[in-house]
Design a protein around this motif. Structure first.
Motif, PDB file in Angstrom:
ATOM      1  N   ASP A 208       0.836  -1.205   0.000  1.00  0.00           N
ATOM      2  CA  ASP A 208       0.000   0.000   0.000  1.00  0.00           C
ATOM      3  C   ASP A 208       0.868   1.252   0.000  1.00  0.00           C
ATOM      4  N   ILE A 209       1.981   1.188   0.756  1.00  0.00           N
ATOM      5  CA  ILE A 209       2.890   2.316   0.918  1.00  0.00           C
ATOM      6  C   ILE A 209       4.261   1.925   0.361  1.00  0.00           C
ATOM      7  N   LEU A 210       4.862   2.819  -0.417  1.00  0.00           N
ATOM      8  CA  LEU A 210       6.209   2.596  -0.940  1.00  0.00           C
ATOM      9  C   LEU A 210       7.122   3.733  -0.519  1.00  0.00           C
ATOM     10  N   LYS A 211       8.205   3.400   0.185  1.00  0.00           N
ATOM     11  CA  LYS A 211       9.289   4.361   0.347  1.00  0.00           C
ATOM     12  C   LYS A 211      10.090   4.275  -0.938  1.00  0.00           C
ATOM     13  N   TYR A 212       9.957   5.305  -1.763  1.00  0.00           N
ATOM     14  CA  TYR A 212      10.549   5.310  -3.091  1.00  0.00           C
ATOM     15  C   TYR A 212      12.056   5.052  -2.985  1.00  0.00           C
ATOM     16  N   PRO A 213      12.583   4.092  -3.771  1.00  0.00           N
ATOM     17  CA  PRO A 213      14.011   3.783  -3.678  1.00  0.00           C
ATOM     18  C   PRO A 213      14.908   4.971  -4.037  1.00  0.00           C
ATOM     19  N   HIS A 214      16.076   4.985  -3.434  1.00  0.00           N
ATOM     20  CA  HIS A 214      17.142   5.952  -3.724  1.00  0.00           C
ATOM     21  C   HIS A 214      16.650   7.395  -3.597  1.00  0.00           C
ATOM     22  N   HIS A 215      15.852   7.638  -2.579  1.00  0.00           N
ATOM     23  CA  HIS A 215      15.396   8.986  -2.213  1.00  0.00           C
ATOM     24  C   HIS A 215      14.427   9.607  -3.215  1.00  0.00           C
ATOM     25  N   GLY A 216      14.130   8.907  -4.315  1.00  0.00           N
ATOM     26  CA  GLY A 216      13.306   9.499  -5.361  1.00  0.00           C
ATOM     27  C   GLY A 216      14.126  10.184  -6.432  1.00  0.00           C
ATOM     28  N   ASN A 218      15.866   8.644  -8.901  1.00  0.00           N
ATOM     29  CA  ASN A 218      15.754   7.934 -10.171  1.00  0.00           C
ATOM     30  C   ASN A 218      14.321   7.517 -10.461  1.00  0.00           C
ATOM     31  N   LYS A 219      14.058   7.168 -11.715  1.00  0.00           N
ATOM     32  CA  LYS A 219      12.763   6.634 -12.073  1.00  0.00           C
ATOM     33  C   LYS A 219      12.652   5.174 -11.617  1.00  0.00           C
ATOM     34  N   LEU A 220      11.442   4.769 -11.265  1.00  0.00           N
ATOM     35  CA  LEU A 220      11.174   3.355 -11.031  1.00  0.00           C
ATOM     36  C   LEU A 220      11.051   2.650 -12.375  1.00  0.00           C
ATOM     37  N   THR A 221      11.396   1.382 -12.411  1.00  0.00           N
ATOM     38  CA  THR A 221      11.118   0.617 -13.623  1.00  0.00           C
ATOM     39  C   THR A 221       9.620   0.344 -13.693  1.00  0.00           C
ATOM     40  N   ASP A 222       9.103   0.227 -14.886  1.00  0.00           N
ATOM     41  CA  ASP A 222       7.665   0.014 -15.069  1.00  0.00           C
ATOM     42  C   ASP A 222       7.204  -1.268 -14.399  1.00  0.00           C
ATOM     43  N   SER A 223       7.991  -2.336 -14.548  1.00  0.00           N
ATOM     44  CA  SER A 223       7.564  -3.628 -14.004  1.00  0.00           C
ATOM     45  C   SER A 223       7.566  -3.612 -12.479  1.00  0.00           C
ATOM     46  N   PHE A 224       8.538  -2.923 -11.880  1.00  0.00           N
ATOM     47  CA  PHE A 224       8.584  -2.854 -10.424  1.00  0.00           C
ATOM     48  C   PHE A 224       7.389  -2.071  -9.885  1.00  0.00           C
ATOM     49  N   LEU A 225       7.105  -0.922 -10.485  1.00  0.00           N
ATOM     50  CA  LEU A 225       5.972  -0.117 -10.037  1.00  0.00           C
ATOM     51  C   LEU A 225       4.668  -0.880 -10.210  1.00  0.00           C
ATOM     52  N   GLU A 226       4.551  -1.612 -11.308  1.00  0.00           N
ATOM     53  CA  GLU A 226       3.332  -2.392 -11.538  1.00  0.00           C
ATOM     54  C   GLU A 226       3.167  -3.473 -10.484  1.00  0.00           C
ATOM     55  N   GLU A 227       4.267  -4.114 -10.095  1.00  0.00           N
ATOM     56  CA  GLU A 227       4.186  -5.184  -9.101  1.00  0.00           C
ATOM     57  C   GLU A 227       3.876  -4.626  -7.712  1.00  0.00           C
ATOM     58  N   VAL A 228       4.500  -3.519  -7.351  1.00  0.00           N
ATOM     59  CA  VAL A 228       4.239  -2.934  -6.035  1.00  0.00           C
ATOM     60  C   VAL A 228       2.827  -2.359  -5.981  1.00  0.00           C
ATOM     61  N   ASN A 229       2.436  -1.606  -7.010  1.00  0.00           N
ATOM     62  CA  ASN A 229       1.094  -1.025  -7.115  1.00  0.00           C
ATOM     63  C   ASN A 229       0.721  -0.254  -5.851  1.00  0.00           C
ATOM     64  N   PRO A 230       1.536   0.749  -5.483  1.00  0.00           N
ATOM     65  CA  PRO A 230       1.287   1.457  -4.221  1.00  0.00           C
ATOM     66  C   PRO A 230       0.136   2.453  -4.320  1.00  0.00           C
ATOM     67  N   SER A 231      -0.392   2.816  -3.166  1.00  0.00           N
ATOM     68  CA  SER A 231      -1.396   3.859  -3.067  1.00  0.00           C
ATOM     69  C   SER A 231      -0.807   5.170  -2.567  1.00  0.00           C
ATOM     70  N   TYR A 232       0.409   5.124  -2.054  1.00  0.00           N
ATOM     71  CA  TYR A 232       1.069   6.328  -1.550  1.00  0.00           C
ATOM     72  C   TYR A 232       2.565   6.073  -1.559  1.00  0.00           C
ATOM     73  N   ALA A 233       3.349   7.114  -1.844  1.00  0.00           N
ATOM     74  CA  ALA A 233       4.803   6.977  -1.892  1.00  0.00           C
ATOM     75  C   ALA A 233       5.460   8.059  -1.056  1.00  0.00           C
ATOM     76  N   ILE A 234       6.600   7.713  -0.476  1.00  0.00           N
ATOM     77  CA  ILE A 234       7.404   8.627   0.331  1.00  0.00           C
ATOM     78  C   ILE A 234       8.685   8.934  -0.426  1.00  0.00           C
ATOM     79  N   LEU A 235       8.996  10.208  -0.581  1.00  0.00           N
ATOM     80  CA  LEU A 235      10.236  10.635  -1.217  1.00  0.00           C
ATOM     81  C   LEU A 235      11.139  11.246  -0.149  1.00  0.00           C
TER      82      LEU A 235
END
Length: 298
Positions: A208-216, A218-235
């Protein structure tokens, strides 16, 4: 400190756990007094990570920022009234994730320090050896973990998500999947690029919650974001330095918050997440301008 209501960040934002749609709600009711909660407090650092995970009487520090971040980290810990931690969990031994650990160990009690790296590992911006020695001198138990290892913090279940075969300290850093009731949170460490895709193929990273990797940064890969499918992200960086990440999240319709604006406080009863943030006084004018620009009113 004054709270602002605006773009993607509201005074009280609720994220439901595990549902496929309608997960971001506003006008949520606060938790009833005495409700057992899992809480995450994200320290307001710039380009560094340090977070407090608390469940009941149990507390854990996840990463320790840079050496000069010590006053800010101590300010958060002292405001929470914390003096004892079950764990200090270090995702990887770079100075922006480990820098303040030795000094923190002099001021607070830590039962265990968790690392996924050899105690003698060296490299650019790596401070593993000196930190481990300081912690041993302080009588803190050193615990080694790797991908798939699980442990408990009170009633919360924590799983290390990692592929140590990836190349580089960031790629090998240890994500942490936190589960409490039906709620899941993925703390993404500094994992970037191909390593994200490798992890998404090996692990169930839905959260549900993603602490965005590497402080935000870089871009996430499409497949990783699709698998996580978060509702909220922390930068864990500022709005100026995370524009690629913002573009990715905006396109996916994922709300997010910047830790540099003030301490982010996430809490859950196992069914829904509440997200709150107190804006730092010296950030209020900037935040207001940012929100107006984002909403197209500036």
């Amino acid at each position: 400190m004054r709270k602002l209501m605006g773009w993607l960040l509201v005074m009280l934002l609720a994220v439901g756990c595990g549902s496929a749609e309608g997960r971001v709600l506003t006008d949520a009711e606060p938790f009833a007094e005495g409700t057992p909660l899992l809480e995450l407090f994200v320290c307001p650092l710039l380009g560094a990570d340090s977070m407090v995970l608390r469940q009941g009487e149990h507390a854990m520090l996840i990463d320790m920022g840079k050496k000069n971040d010590l006053p800010k980290i101590r300010g958060v810990l002292d405001d929470l009234g914390l003096t004892h931690f079950d764990y200090a969990f270090n995702t990887h031994p770079h100075t922006d994730h480990l820098g303040a650990m030795a000094a923190l160990a002099e001021a607070y009690r830590f039962d265990r320090f968790v690392t996924g790296f050899d105690e003698n590992v060296t490299g650019k911006d790596v401070i593993q050896r000196s930190t481990i020695q300081a912690l041993r001198d302080a009588g803190i138990e050193i615990v080694h973990m790797d991908g798939g290892d699980t442990f408990m913090l009170g009633d919360a279940r924590l799983t290390v998500v990692r592929q140590a075969t990836n190349k580089g300290f960031n790629a090998q850093s240890m994500m942490l999947l936190v589960e409490y009731g039906a709620c899941r949170m993925l703390l993404g460490a500094d994992v970037t690029g191909q390593a994200q895709d490798n992890i998404a193929r090996e692990y169930d990273v839905r959260a549900d919650i993603l602490k965005y990797p590497h402080h935000g940064i870089n871009k996430l890969t499409d497949s990783f974001l699709e698998e996580v499918n978060p509702s909220y992200a922390i930068l864990t960086h500022g709005s100026v330095n995370t524009q690629p990440a913002q573009q990715v999240l905006d396109k996916a319709g994922v709300p997010y918050g910047f830790a540099t604006w003030g301490v982010l406080h996430l809490s859950t009863d196992g069914q829904v997440w509440h997200v709150e943030q107190d804006i730092l006084p010296d950030m209020q004018d900037y935040v207001e301008r940012f929100l107006k620009q984002k909403n197209g009113t500036l």
